[in-house]
Design an enzyme around this catalytic site. Structure first.
Site, PDB file in Angstrom:
ATOM      1  N   SER A 186       0.818  -1.214   0.000  1.00 30.21           N
ATOM      2  CA  SER A 186       0.000   0.000   0.000  1.00 30.21           C
ATOM      3  C   SER A 186       0.853   1.265   0.000  1.00 30.21           C
ATOM      4  O   SER A 186       1.992   1.267   0.474  1.00 30.21           O
ATOM      5  CB  SER A 186      -0.899   0.029   1.235  1.00 30.21           C
ATOM      6  OG  SER A 186      -1.585  -1.182   1.384  1.00 30.21           O
TER       7      SER A 186
HETATM    8  N1  SAH Z   1       0.009  -5.115   4.084  1.00 27.41           N
HETATM    9  C1  SAH Z   1       0.654  -5.471   2.844  1.00 27.41           C
HETATM   10  C2  SAH Z   1      -0.216  -5.174   1.652  1.00 27.41           C
HETATM   11  C3  SAH Z   1      -0.826  -6.402   1.219  1.00 27.41           C
HETATM   12  S1  SAH Z   1      -1.863  -6.413  -0.181  1.00 27.41           S
HETATM   13  C4  SAH Z   1       2.005  -4.823   2.721  1.00 27.41           C
HETATM   14  O1  SAH Z   1       2.362  -3.995   3.567  1.00 27.41           O
HETATM   15  O2  SAH Z   1       2.728  -5.174   1.784  1.00 27.41           O
HETATM   16  C5  SAH Z   1      -3.097  -7.506   0.469  1.00 27.41           C
HETATM   17  C6  SAH Z   1      -2.644  -8.911   0.723  1.00 27.41           C
HETATM   18  O3  SAH Z   1      -3.779  -9.617   1.240  1.00 27.41           O
HETATM   19  C7  SAH Z   1      -2.202  -9.692  -0.523  1.00 27.41           C
HETATM   20  O4  SAH Z   1      -0.910 -10.162  -0.341  1.00 27.41           O
HETATM   21  C8  SAH Z   1      -3.224 -10.832  -0.606  1.00 27.41           C
HETATM   22  O5  SAH Z   1      -2.651 -12.040  -1.077  1.00 27.41           O
HETATM   23  C9  SAH Z   1      -3.681 -10.957   0.830  1.00 27.41           C
HETATM   24  N2  SAH Z   1      -4.972 -11.601   1.052  1.00 27.41           N
HETATM   25  C10 SAH Z   1      -6.127 -11.457   0.347  1.00 27.41           C
HETATM   26  N3  SAH Z   1      -7.100 -12.218   0.906  1.00 27.41           N
HETATM   27  C11 SAH Z   1      -6.542 -12.854   1.986  1.00 27.41           C
HETATM   28  C12 SAH Z   1      -7.031 -13.780   2.960  1.00 27.41           C
HETATM   29  N4  SAH Z   1      -8.289 -14.212   2.954  1.00 27.41           N
HETATM   30  N5  SAH Z   1      -6.182 -14.200   3.928  1.00 27.41           N
HETATM   31  C13 SAH Z   1      -4.892 -13.786   3.951  1.00 27.41           C
HETATM   32  N6  SAH Z   1      -4.369 -12.924   3.052  1.00 27.41           N
HETATM   33  C14 SAH Z   1      -5.182 -12.456   2.080  1.00 27.41           C
END
Ligand code: SAH
Length: 215
Positions: free
Chosen positions: A62
């Site tokens: 993000s």
């Molecule tokens: N906080 C992260 C941003 C992640 S983007 C950072 O700082 O880099 C959102 C993430 O959520 C993705 O990697 C995606 O694979 C994950 N995601 C989506 N649905 C999910 C679920 N049900 N359980 C765990 N992870 C999930």
């Protein structure tokens, strides 16, 4: 001071303080976490731009301001136990780990979970634990949580997360606003069965993929 440190402090001033982020704990944490370590080497030079960046498996890390806005809304203190859903690169987990004593983060892509876990361990965030799995089910063994950060957006708040929130706890999650976009919501558990919530504004996150319970 290295050029990355200079760019990091510049990001904190121009992207966070200038937009109204005031929580010193969040500002200090984001002044310390080396965002360049959480993106692939060819994007390290762009680590502090005012935008999200691609990571593996078609996901994104993000925009720094959104990370700050979400974590500020959680009003964390050092004693808090925090759950993150959607580890991705591990960057937001590291920011949480700078402030809170224990952080649990769940990622559905095995490769991202392994990469984030290595990166967090290498940088000394031993109190941030990463698990590969479906985060919409929370992490019941470590509940209740004082704060829950959901870093991906879905149609509703997964009920397991509401259950695993401590009374007085805060949860931040992007909720789909059909036909497009999402609204970032802050929800507080005020009693055994009581929750209140408010909007923090429009956002755009990758989808929260929720597996249906087995029939
Ligand atoms: N906080 C992260 C941003 C992640 S983007 C950072 O700082 O880099 C959102 C993430 O959520 C993705 O990697 C995606 O694979 C994950 N995601 C989506 N649905 C999910 C679920 N049900 N359980 C765990 N992870 C999930």
């Amino acid at each position: 001071m290295t050029s990355f440190e200079r760019r990091r402090l510049d990001m904190v001033e121009r992207q966070l303080v200038a937009r109204g982020v005031r929580d010193e704990r969040v500002l200090d944490a984001m002044s310390r976490v080396p965002r360049e370590c959480f993106v692939c080497a060819n994007l390290a030079g762009s680590a502090y731009i005012d935008a999200p960046l691609p990571i593996d498996d078609g996901q994104t890390i993000s925009q720094p301001y959104i990370v700050a806005l979400m974590i500020e809304a959680l009003a964390l203190t050092p004693d808090d136990r925090v759950l993150e859903v959607g580890t991705g690169s591990g960057y937001a987990a590291a920011v949480l780990g700078e402030i809170a004593g224990s952080v649990f983060t769940v990622e559905r892509h095995a490769h991202l979970a392994a990469q984030a876990s290595d990166c967090l361990a290498r940088l000394g965030y031993g109190h941030v634990r990463v698990r590969h799995g479906d985060g919409t089910r929370g992490w019941p063994e470590h509940a209740p949580f004082d704060a829950i950060l959901v870093s991906a957006g879905g149609p509703h708040v997964p009920p397991a997360l509401l259950d695993q929130l401590a009374i007085g706890g805060r949860l931040v999650i992007p909720i789909d606003t059909p036909p497009s976009g999402q609204d970032l919501r802050l929800i507080r558990r005020t009693g055994e069965q009581e929750y209140d919530g408010r909007s923090l504004g429009p956002v755009r996150f990758v989808p929260l993929v929720e597996r249906r319970a087995p029939e």
